[in-house]
Design a protein around this motif. Structure first.
Motif, short mmCIF file in Angstrom:
data_model
loop_
_atom_site.label_atom_id
_atom_site.label_comp_id
_atom_site.label_asym_id
_atom_site.label_seq_id
_atom_site.Cartn_x
_atom_site.Cartn_y
_atom_site.Cartn_z
N GLY A 53 0.76 -1.33 0.49
CA GLY A 53 -0.10 0.23 -0.22
C GLY A 53 0.76 1.68 -0.19
O GLY A 53 1.69 0.94 0.14
N ASP A 56 -2.19 6.35 2.42
CA ASP A 56 -3.69 6.66 2.19
C ASP A 56 -4.42 6.42 2.80
O ASP A 56 -4.74 5.45 4.13
CB ASP A 56 -4.14 6.47 0.89
N ARG A 57 -6.02 6.48 3.27
CA ARG A 57 -6.84 5.58 3.81
C ARG A 57 -6.86 4.04 3.63
O ARG A 57 -6.78 3.61 4.54
CB ARG A 57 -8.19 5.84 3.63
N SER A 58 -6.87 4.09 2.45
CA SER A 58 -7.18 2.13 2.11
C SER A 58 -5.66 1.70 3.48
O SER A 58 -5.88 0.64 3.87
CB SER A 58 -7.12 1.42 0.89
N TYR A 59 -4.59 2.14 2.93
CA TYR A 59 -3.26 1.63 3.79
C TYR A 59 -4.28 1.40 5.84
O TYR A 59 -4.31 0.71 6.46
CB TYR A 59 -2.31 2.18 3.33
N TRP A 60 -4.01 2.88 5.78
CA TRP A 60 -4.62 2.99 7.49
C TRP A 60 -6.09 1.64 7.80
O TRP A 60 -6.08 1.39 8.73
CB TRP A 60 -4.96 4.17 7.77
N ARG A 61 -6.44 1.99 7.12
CA ARG A 61 -7.97 0.76 7.04
C ARG A 61 -7.22 -0.43 7.23
O ARG A 61 -8.36 -1.07 8.01
CB ARG A 61 -9.12 1.76 6.38
N ASP A 62 -7.08 -1.31 6.38
CA ASP A 62 -6.08 -2.43 6.90
C ASP A 62 -5.34 -2.38 7.20
O ASP A 62 -4.99 -3.87 7.97
CB ASP A 62 -5.20 -2.34 5.29
N SER A 63 -4.27 -1.56 7.89
CA SER A 63 -4.05 -1.42 8.91
C SER A 63 -4.00 -1.11 10.66
O SER A 63 -3.51 -1.61 11.40
CB SER A 63 -2.46 -0.90 9.31
#
Length: 76
Positions: A53, A56-63
């Motif tokens: 990732g 971005d928002r996608s990275y933080w959401r997945d983490s």
């Protein structure tokens, strides 16, 4: 001493309880990896996680689950 040197000295008491993470395509990846190496060289143990990732928002959401597990472990 530089701000970075002061930060590293200030983090020594947390040795072994520091986790850094960065996305494999994050524009800040090189700096985060260098910081983890600086901590290691100063004797401050840390864990570096490089995950898929970017910054971005996608990275933080997945983490988020990993973050909460890591921080929650120190409260139990």
């Amino acid at each position: 001493p530089s701000d970075l040197e002061e930060l590293i000295v200030g983090l020594r008491p947390l040795s072994g309880r520091i986790e850094l993470d960065v996305g494999s395509s994050d524009p800040l990846k090189a700096e985060v990896v260098a910081f983890a190496n600086d901590l290691d060289h100063s004797g401050t143990s840390n864990t570096l996680v490089v995950a898929d990732g970017g910054h971005d928002r996608s990275y933080w959401r997945d983490s988020i689950d990993r973050y909460l597990t890591f921080y929650g472990a120190s409260w139990t």
